[in-house]
Every structure is written in C-alpha cells, then in structure tokens.
Scaffold this active site. Structure first.
Site, PDB file in Angstrom:
ATOM      1  CB  CYS A 418      -0.930   0.010   1.209  1.00  0.00           C
ATOM      2  SG  CYS A 418      -2.008   1.464   1.257  1.00  0.00           S
ATOM      3  CE  LYS A 458      -1.827  -6.179  -4.728  1.00  0.00           C
ATOM      4  NZ  LYS A 458      -1.145  -4.888  -4.882  1.00  0.00           N
ATOM      5  N   GLY A 553      -6.573  -5.581 -10.616  1.00  0.00           N
ATOM      6  CA  GLY A 553      -7.168  -4.524  -9.808  1.00  0.00           C
ATOM      7  C   GLY A 553      -7.941  -3.536 -10.645  1.00  0.00           C
TER       8      GLY A 553
END
Length: 689
Positions: A418, A458, A553
């Site tokens: 992120c 991830k 995504g």
C-alpha cells in the site's frame, strides 16, 4: 505494423485510444481521473511542502506564486478531499424490535417509535427492482413495473420483489424494508381494520443457510472480549516473549562486548572475553532464519506453557493456484457485492479489503465487517496491514481461531505494497519493504498463529523510483513461511505514473525458483500484477514472465467482465444492455449485503456510484480500430453505438446517480454523492442529489 495500426498511429497521439471515425466527437483526448492524485500525495517533496503553497505541490515559492500549467491540471484532476457520506434517516424512526414483531425490553423508555401505523403512514412508496426483460438501450432505459397497491396501506406495492426475501426466504429488515410488499400479507380484522403479517418461506430459508447466508460473522461476545483485551492469544503472547528474549540476549551481548572483564593472573593482566550464549542463526540484516522447515529462536518455545503446537511449513495447506484469476483487494470498491459480481463473471480468488490490525484489536465493527464472505467466493482471504509483530500476530491468531475451523478463511494476506501516506508513515504497507528484519519477524509469527491456514503477501518492486529491491525479500519469503506471493510491478513512489515493470517481475520469479531448487523448498505460487486489461494481456504475461497467474485490480474495476474474457480466452464486445444487466445485478447484491431498509438502499447507491466512477472509463472494443485495448490509453470524446452506451460513458457524476435511480428509486433530497475525482464533479453538490 498492420495497416490499421499504422493509420491509427497517424491520427492519434501516443497514449490515445484509437476510436473509429464514425464514433468520434473530437480528436482531443478526454481528461481522465488521475489515480495517483485521487489517493492523496505520496511524493516525499509534496507531502512535506509548506502549507503556504497554493496547491500542496512541491516546488519553490510562496502562496503568492502562480501554479504552473502542469500543476494546475494536476490540481483540477485531483482528489475531492474530505468526502462525507451522511446517512439518510426516516421521518419516523421505528424501533427495530417492533418492526420485527418482537417485544422491546425498553418499553416506553425506548428512544425509537413504537407506533407502527404512524410509521407506515409516513413510509415512502415501496421500491421495485425492474426485471431484466424491462431493460432497453433507449430512454428511459428501464420500463416501469406495474404496481399493485392496497388502499388501506398506500405505501405498499404488492407486486414488488424483495431481494433479501428472494435470496433468504425471510427479510431481516421486516417492516422497515423498502420492498415491504414483497414479504407481507394483509390480514383482515373486524370492521374495516387490517394488519400486515410478515411472511417467511421456511423451505427457502433452510436452503439459504448454505447457499446465500454470508459467513464469517464474528460473535458479539468474542468482539466484546477483543475490545476489552480479554480475548486469549497464547500463541501471540509466547511469540512476543520469544522476540523480547532474543532482543534482551542481543542487548546483553552488546554490553558484554563493550565492557570485557579484566583479571590479574600473577603479574599479567588478562582480558577475558564473555561467554557467548547459543544464538539463532541470522542473516546479514539480523533476521531470524528458518532452519529446514522450522523457525529457530533463542527462546525455546517447548519450555513455554503454550496450548498449541505451531504447524510446520509442510503442514500448511498447499495452494494450487496455477492459472487462476485473482481479484485484487481493493479499498472502498472491493466490497462483498463487487466481489460477488466478479465471481459471477469468473474470478477464481477473492480477497477482502485491507484491514488495519490495530483497528481489529480495538474491536471496530467496520473493520470486522471486512472479513464477511459470501458462499459464492470459492477461495477467499483476508488482507491485513500493520507494522508491529505483536499487533499482526495477535490479529492473525484471533482470525484463525474464529474462522479457521469453520472453513471461512482460506488464506491471510499481509499488505506490503500500500503506497498511501496514511499507511506508509505508520510503517505499514510498502514501508515494510525497507525493514526486512521486522518483516521477517512479522511473517514468522503470523505463520505460527495461522496453524494450517496459508499466509500470503502482496508486494511492490520497491519504495523509491528506480530502486527495485523486493527480489531480496522474495528470495527469503519461503523461509519465513509464506505460501504465495503477488508482485505489483511498480515502486511505491511510481504509483500509476509508469507502466508496470514485468521484466523485473520475471527476474524476481526466476530468482525465487532458483532459490527453491537450491534449498529444496516447496514451490509456491507467484502472481504478477499491473496493467492487465484483456485476456490477451493475461495469457501473454503468464507465458512470457513465468508467473502462475495474474492479480487484477484497476482492470476489474473498469470492466468486471475481464474475468469472463480470461476464463473463455476471448475479448468480449459486451453490449450496453448487458452492462446494464450487470449494474442491476450489483444493486441486487448490494441490497442483500448493505440492507433493504432506507439506510441500506442509499449505502448501496453510494457504492454503486463508486463502481460507476470506474466503469464509465471503459471504451467498448467495438469502437476501437486496434485490439486489444490498453488500460492507460485515454479516449477522445466519443459517442456510443446507442444512447445507453453513450450514457454509460458519461464522466458526469450526476449521470451515475441517475443510473442508480433506475434500480434503487429516486435519491432522497438530503442525499448527495461526491465523486472521488474532481474531474467527475459538475455543478454544485446540490445538483447531484
């Protein structure tokens, strides 16, 4: 180069979608949302820029200086900050217990109304989701469904179908449901009086337990224990002690080395080196390594009072994910209704929205709602973010205890990618890429707490642009107990400013495979991520770059049917009516999840508009001169092949609200939708209601 490609390249500047001439309105590329700006600044310069700068952008000068042309455009395309989505309340707030036909223990002291007739008389007309057969490509696009009312209860539509009742055989929203006519019957009383009786379909309700009822609902008592810090986490507690013991041992060693003892031996002075305690093997960065299949620590866990023996790596469930499509965990938009839509279109693996470990441990209902799963989701995981081993290991242990034995959790994913400032500055997300020692401790602990449930991660390629570093972490991930990895081919600093680096993804895959072979480690699935927008993109990435599959995504947000394309190995020139059917399906899923009462209807409306804020960016492939489409190409202004296709391509957020009204009824006057991107805002906020 084909003739069509050559012709297209001469007519359009690079990065422009090649629209066929008959559909063009203008050659000038449309302004599209800036995905980077909409997430908030992550540029180290701009994020620390003085507040006097007019746009929050980096650069010299004070507040009086004019913005550069580039910065003006970036500001115009940026984020609508401080978005607020208020709840719409009913004129008469009926007590939930009374609405369900039960007794309220508060009686006259209840803060909500117990007056059912007053509530029903103030209730707006029932809503009705139109059947698929009523959808059209011409205005009004949805033919109204004939209603059947009762003169004694004018708000009822006895022809409507409640989506919750249709799925579950019972509507938990009872009298407060906006589709009330679909699950009540009017019971005649003496004289002209009548009452409404709620209907339950027992046979359907029994079937729905395994086919429609959402799972992973945390028990209220368990949530109370979490909130009051009384939930037992023996594995996390023991692991925290191990880490502390290791840290204390290192500190003692450092002190002993700094202060060697001095003894006299006759006339000689002897400097005695302190005795060294047995230490766990560590790498160059001080990480505790995996020895064979077990973690090795200075603190011996066999001597601790721990009720559970941790699972060895070979006891983990092996992930057979080769060739599967994976819907990325998507904050805000990746909710359960959207995941259901993608699963219905062919997605194999789904993961809940990123949840913060600290918020889980604080007992946040919002955070715990992120673990909800629909039975349609065949392979489902929860993604966590955090920076401290004790928080992440404790959260993982609770998740495993609550949902592991029931089969509600197939894997847990740690977010190491992120890029958002709020997450990064707390040491979470992509910040973990710069602290591999801490990351190793987190992964070893989470792996132990999960038992047989697999742990995945991830990642991004690195933090700073031009400095790809993640291959060093990926080579060691198996030793930390990781069962699968996904690599997004951009650094944290790049965000979406450049194309994903698939060559580096291949380099990382090759290095991991070589390491597995050298150390006789089990082969784990590795997924790539970035810029995949078609079936051709998917299979070319798998064939050329050695990944086992692709996580999708933005491509799924813009065209959820990409999973159908992948499953059927074709490009789908989906019609506008078919797209409207999918919007209708999303509304149905949303009402089942968020609720069919007034609050649930408008929550569904909000998230449907969020979904449309991406889907309008889809350019129908039947309008393109060259295939396959590319995700970063900007289309010129164009019209669709019919009026509905043109409407679905509108970037005006007011049009998204109008589309929502086709299935959810008129938006209340007090409700408004503020789009994420400034480029989608037209007119005043009131105009969007």
């Amino acid at each position: 180069m084909s003739d069509a490609t050559a012709q297209s390249s001469t007519r359009f500047p690079p990065g422009t979608a090649p629209i066929k001439a008959e559909y063009l309105i203008s050659f000038e590329p449309c302004a599209i949302p800036d995905d980077d700006a909409a997430e908030g600044s992550t540029n180290p310069i701009s994020s620390t820029a003085p507040t006097s700068l007019p746009s929050g952008e980096g650069g010299g000068g004070g507040g009086g200086k004019k913005l550069s042309k580039r910065n003006k455009k970036k500001k115009e395309r940026g984020q609508n900050k401080g978005r607020r989505f208020q709840k719409v309340r009913e004129d008469v707030d009926l007590c939930w217990r009374i609405a369900r036909g039960t007794v309220c223990e508060f009686g006259e002291n209840c803060r909500q109304s117990h007056d059912v007739p007053a509530y029903l008389s103030s209730k707006p007309q029932d809503l009705s989701i139109p059947p698929i057969s009523s959808l059209s490509i011409s205005p009004p696009f949805v033919e109204p469904t004939p209603s059947r009312t009762d003169t004694r209860h004018p708000s009822l539509d006895l022809n409507t179908i409640c989506p919750v009742f249709a799925a579950l055989g019972e509507c938990r929203y009872a009298l407060k449901c906006r589709f009330l006519g679909g699950h009540v019957k009017v019971v005649e009383k003496e004289g002209s009086a009548s009452e409404l009786e709620l209907v339950v379909d027992e046979e359907k309700r029994a079937r729905a337990v395994s086919t429609e009822e959402e799972i992973n609902k945390v028990d209220g008592e368990a949530l109370k224990k979490v909130r009051t810090k009384k939930y037992p986490t023996p594995i996390a507690d023991a692991y925290t002690k191990e880490l502390q013991a290791t840290a204390d041992s290192k500190e003692r060693d450092a002190q002993n080395k700094a202060k060697p003892s001095v003894m006299e031996d006759g006339d000689a002075v002897v400097i005695a080196e302190p005795e060294q305690e047995d230490q766990p093997p560590v790498d160059a960065e001080g990480d505790v390594l995996m020895k064979g299949k077990e973690a090795v620590h200075a603190y011996d866990p066999s001597q601790a009072d721990t009720p559970d023996v941790r699972a060895r790596f070979e006891e983990k469930k092996r992930l057979r994910w080769e060739g599967k499509s994976y819907l990325a965990p998507l904050t805000t938009t990746g909710n359960l209704p959207f995941r259901r839509l993608c699963v219905s279109l062919g997605a194999d693996i789904t993961c809940g929205e990123m949840g913060l470990a600290l918020s889980f441990l604080q007992g946040s209902k919002e955070e715990w709602s992120l673990v909800r799963r629909h039975p349609d989701e065949k392979i489902f995981g929860v993604q966590l973010a955090g920076s401290k081993p004790n928080l992440l290991v404790s959260t993982t242990e609770i998740l495993a205890r609550e949902f592991g034995s029931s089969g509600g959790l197939d894997f847990v994913d740690l977010n190491c990618g992120c890029p958002v400032d709020l997450v990064f500055k707390q040491g979470s997300g992509s910040a973990l890429l710069d602290t591999p020692a801490r990351l190793g401790k987190i992964l070893v602990g989470m792996n132990r707490a999960l038992g047989e449930i697999p742990l995945t991660i991830k990642l991004r390629t690195g933090v700073k642009e031009g400095k790809n570093t993640v291959h060093r972490i990926m080579e060691r991930a198996s030793r930390w107990g990781v069962s699968s990895m996904t690599l997004h081919g951009r650094t944290r600093q790049q965000r979406y400013s450049k194309l994903a680096d698939w060559d580096y993804i291949k380099q990382c895959v090759d290095q991991v495979r070589a390491k597995e072979k050298d150390e006789d480690l089990p082969r784990i699935p590795i997924f790539g991520n970035g810029d995949v927008f078609s079936a051709q993109d998917y299979y070319s990435r798998v064939d050329r770059y050695g990944v086992d599959g692709v996580m999708i995504g933005r491509g799924a947000l813009i065209k959820p049917w990409i999973f159908t394309e992948i499953a059927e190995k074709r490009e789908w020139d989906i019609s506008s009516r078919e797209r409207l059917e999918l919007i209708r399906r999303y509304a149905d899923y949303g009402l089942n999840h968020f609720g069919s009462d007034t609050a649930g209807v408008n929550t569904t409306r909000r998230y449907l508009c969020e979904a449309l804020s991406f889907q309008y960016r889809y350019v129908p492939i039947g309008l393109l001169e060259v295939l396959p489409p590319r995700i970063n190409d900007r289309p010129p202004a164009f019209r669709g092949r019919d009026e509905l296709e043109t409407l679905l391509a509108s970037g005006d957020s007011r049009d998204w609200v109008k589309i929502s009204e086709m299935f959810l009824g008129p938006a209340p006057e007090s409700w408004s939708f503020t789009p994420k991107h400034k480029s989608n805002t037209y007119g005043s906020e009131e105009a969007q209601g």
